[in-house]
Design a protein around this motif. Structure first.
Motif, mmCIF file in Angstrom:
data_model
loop_
_atom_site.group_PDB
_atom_site.id
_atom_site.type_symbol
_atom_site.label_atom_id
_atom_site.label_comp_id
_atom_site.label_asym_id
_atom_site.label_seq_id
_atom_site.Cartn_x
_atom_site.Cartn_y
_atom_site.Cartn_z
ATOM 1 N N SER A 97 0.820 -1.202 0.000
ATOM 2 C CA SER A 97 0.000 0.000 0.000
ATOM 3 C C SER A 97 0.857 1.256 0.000
ATOM 4 N N LEU A 98 1.920 1.256 0.811
ATOM 5 C CA LEU A 98 2.817 2.416 0.844
ATOM 6 C C LEU A 98 3.479 2.636 -0.516
ATOM 7 N N THR A 127 0.737 4.150 -2.833
ATOM 8 C CA THR A 127 0.193 5.475 -2.509
ATOM 9 C C THR A 127 1.239 6.575 -2.511
ATOM 10 N N THR A 128 2.505 6.250 -2.232
ATOM 11 C CA THR A 128 3.515 7.302 -2.153
ATOM 12 C C THR A 128 3.901 7.843 -3.520
ATOM 13 N N THR A 142 -1.871 11.974 0.587
ATOM 14 C CA THR A 142 -1.212 10.666 0.564
ATOM 15 C C THR A 142 -0.329 10.488 1.790
ATOM 16 N N THR A 143 0.392 11.543 2.156
ATOM 17 C CA THR A 143 1.237 11.490 3.350
ATOM 18 C C THR A 143 0.404 11.190 4.586
ATOM 19 N N CYS A 154 -0.647 7.511 4.571
ATOM 20 C CA CYS A 154 0.456 6.611 4.908
ATOM 21 C C CYS A 154 0.743 6.630 6.407
ATOM 22 N N GLN A 173 -1.907 4.640 8.180
ATOM 23 C CA GLN A 173 -1.728 3.204 7.970
ATOM 24 C C GLN A 173 -0.604 2.658 8.845
ATOM 25 N N SER A 192 12.643 7.771 1.857
ATOM 26 C CA SER A 192 11.383 8.502 1.770
ATOM 27 C C SER A 192 11.347 9.640 2.778
ATOM 28 N N LEU A 242 8.665 10.241 4.449
ATOM 29 C CA LEU A 242 7.580 9.918 5.376
ATOM 30 C C LEU A 242 8.004 9.851 6.841
#
Length: 318
Positions: free
Chosen positions: A28-29, A32-33, A40-41, A44, A47, A76, A78
């Motif tokens: 999923s990451l 979506t990233t 999106t951030t 994530c 999640q 990333s 994130l």
């Protein structure tokens, strides 16, 4: 043989190992990233938070998930964004620090390391029972090459919270190695002390065999005559004893229950094949079920190719 051939076709690199929820999150990451939007951030982060909040007292599973996510997200934005948005969230702080180390590598020089240790210490203050901030700090200590009294202080903080934390033992093993400023004698002392008290199915039980694989790969790396006869490493002394201690138990269904059990089985299969113990390796390959770890197979080349070739050799004559 048809069954074994089908098993070989399904081999795959899976950092999540048998953690299906973690595997779904990684997919999923990845999906979506790619958009890179603020929404999106947020998605994530939600999640990751949801997964890492599951089983809050299962330190073994939690450490596994954080380590895999940190490696996966090392390049990333994130982890840093999550820590910046939630500066009092210990999980976000630990993931950020861990991903910094994963991006640079434990022996790298330079890099933005200014807040990694501080993030760990803040997380430890916010979640005093959680060993993960101290495990992350242990990785930072290797990265920054702290002196041994400081490192052992962090190590003791981990043990006070999670006695058999696999990630912590593997980091200490690497820290005490000659490659990182320790010595072969320190490694032997560390492993000997562990053998005397570790339960047979503890999460850190692969520490002894890991030390022997490190030594074996160091022999291969020297080349020449030593590399040609490296196989004998597994038929004598401590290496043979390390294999004999675990070869008949690890592959039994349900014996190893910790999060990285499949990684330990990969290690065992590699060592058995390095020592040409093919009959013993067959059952281990069956237990692995095609879930391949990059290390230690990557020492010989592409890990999937090396795994498949070793698996094929183990089944010759069946």
């Amino acid at each position: 043989m048809g069954f074994l051939s089908n098993r070989r076709k399904r081999v795959r690199l899976a950092p999540e190992l048998d953690d299906q929820e973690l595997g779904r999150l990684l997919k999923s990451l990845l999906a979506t990233t790619r958009t890179g939007t603020i929404a999106t951030t947020d998605l994530c982060m939600a999640q990751m938070s949801r997964l890492l909040e599951q089983g809050p007292d299962d330190w073994d599973r939690r450490t596994h998930r954080i380590s895999v996510l940190a490696d996966f997200l090392s390049a990333s934005h994130l982890p840093k964004s999550w820590a910046a948005r939630e500066p009092r969230n210990p999980t976000a702080l630990v993931l950020h620090a861990w991903s910094q180390v994963a991006q640079a590598g434990p022996r790298a020089q330079g890099g933005d390391r200014s807040d990694a240790a501080e993030s760990c210490l803040r997380a430890a203050e916010l979640a005093p029972d959680d060993p993960a901030p101290w495990v992350a700090l242990l990785k930072v200590a290797r990265w920054e090459r702290w002196r041994q009294p400081q490192v052992f202080g962090v190590w003791n903080e981990v043990l006070a919270r999670d006695r058999w934390n696999r990630e912590a033992y593997m980091n200490m093993l690497a820290y005490l190695s000659p490659e990182e400023g320790g010595s072969r004698l320190q490694v032997l002392d560390f492993v000997d002390a562990l053998i005397a008290r570790v339960p047979a199915n503890a999460p850190c039980v692969a520490t002894e065999l890991t030390a022997q694989v490190f030594q074996y790969q160091a022999i291969l790396g020297r080349g020449g005559y030593e590399a040609l006869v490296a196989r004998t490493h597994w038929s004598q002394g401590m290496a043979a004893q390390a294999l004999d201690r675990v070869v008949h138990t690890w592959g039994q269904p349900g014996f190893l229950r910790h999060a990285k059990a499949l990684a330990d089985l990969n290690l065992l299969a590699y060592a058995l094949m390095a020592g040409d113990r093919r009959a013993d390796a067959r059952a281990v390959f069956e237990a692995i079920g095609g879930v391949v770890t990059a290390w230690p197979w990557q020492i010989g080349g592409d890990p999937l190719t090396e795994f498949e070739q070793a698996q094929r050799r183990a089944t010759v004559g069946m």
